[in-house]
Design an enzyme around this catalytic site. Structure first.
Site: not given
Ligand code: PGA
Length: 227
Positions: A9-11, A88, A90, A156, A162, A193, A214-215
Site C-alpha cells: 500500500n503506497w498510500k 483503511h 486513514e 490493522e 506507521g 509496521s 505501507g512504508g
Molecule cells: P505501515 O502501514 O506499514 O506503514 O505501518 C500499513 C498500512 O497502513 O496499511
C-alpha cells in the site's frame, strides 16, 4: 511456508521512478508469494505486470455520476485493477468513513468482481480498555455484506500503523483466529509496521495469510527478502 499475500500500500506516495523500479525488479525476480501492488490511481494503469496483481486504495460506491474527484469500481475495473483496499483506518479517521459507507463501497467492488481488501482494527485506547475484539467484530459485521464472492480482510491495529509498534504474536493470532471463525473462506492479512526484519515472523503466525505493507513497500528492495 505456504504461499502468502503481500499487499503493498503506497498510500499517497510514489512516482514514475518507483513504478519503473517495481517493474524492473519483478521482471528480474520471482517472488514466492502472491503480490498485490496498490499505488495511487494515476499509476494503476502503468504499473501492470504479470508477476503481481494491482489494487486501488479506495473507490466511490456509485458506478458513475456527478461525484467530482471520485473514482468508481467500474472505472477501476476497466484499467485492469483486481483489488481495492476499503475502510483503511486513514480513510475512516481522516475522511469520516463509517462502517455503513464501507459496506456500500464493498458492495460496489463486489458488483464489479473486484476483490475488496477490507481493513479493520482498534485504536490504542480501545485496546487498553479491552474493547479490541468488540470493535473489530462490529466493524466486520457492519462493513461486510453477506456474499459468496471473494474478499480479503486486513487486520490493522491503528496504533501499529506507521509507528514501528507491532502487536505480540499472541495478539495477532488471537484476532486473526476470531476473524477466521467469522469468515472461514477469506484470506486474512496483518498490517501495521511490517518491515524486512519482522515479516517472516509475522507470516509464520497461525491464521495469518499475508501482510499489508505501507512504508516499507516504498523501497522495492523490501521484496528481496521474499525471493
Ligand atoms: P505501515 O502501514 O506499514 O506503514 O505501518 C500499513 C498500512 O497502513 O496499511
Amino acid at each position: 511456508m505456504d504461499t502468502k499475500y503481500i499487499v503493498a500500500n503506497w498510500k499517497m506516495n510514489g512516482n514514475f521512478k518507483l513504478v519503473q523500479q517495481y517493474q524492473d525488479f519483478f521482471s528480474q525476480h520471482v517472488i514466492k508469494h502472491r503480490v498485490v501492488v496498490c499505488p495511487p490511481y494515476p499509476f494503476l494503469d502503468q504499473i501492470q505486470h504479470d508477476r503481481y496483481d494491482v489494487g486501488a486504495q479506495d473507490c466511490h460506491f456509485e458506478i458513475n455520476g456527478a461525484f467530482t474527484g471520485s473514482i468508481s469500481a467500474a472505472i477501476l475495473k476497466k484499467i485492469n485493477t483486481q483489488y481495492i483496499i476499503l475502510g483503511h483506518s486513514e480513510r475512516r479517521v481522516q475522511f469520516n468513513e463509517t462502517n455503513a459507507l464501507v459496506f456500500k463501497k464493498v458492495n460496489a467492488a463486489l458488483d464489479e468482481n473486484l476483490i475488496p481488501i477490507i481493513c479493520v482494527g482498534e485504536t490504542l485506547q480501545e485496546k487498553e480498555i479491552g474493547q479490541a475484539t468488540a470493535v473489530i467484530t462490529r466493524q466486520l459485521e457492519e462493513s461486510i455484506p453477506i456474499t459468496q464472492k471473494k474478499l480479503m480482510i486486513a487486520y490493522e491495529p491503528i496504533w501499529a500503523i506507521g509507528t514501528g509498534h507491532v502487536p505480540s504474536s499472541e495478539d495477532i493470532e488471537r484476532i486473526h483466529t476470531l476473524i477466521r471463525r467469522l469468515y472461514p473462506e477469506a484470506p486474512i492479512v496483518y498490517g501495521g509496521s511490517v518491515n524486512k526484519t519482522n515479516i517472516h515472523g509475522i507470516l509464520n503466525i497461525k491464521n495469518v495469510d499475508g501482510v499489508l505493507v505501507g512504508g516499507a513497500s516504498l523501497d522495492v528492495s523490501f521484496f528481496e527478502t521474499l525471493i
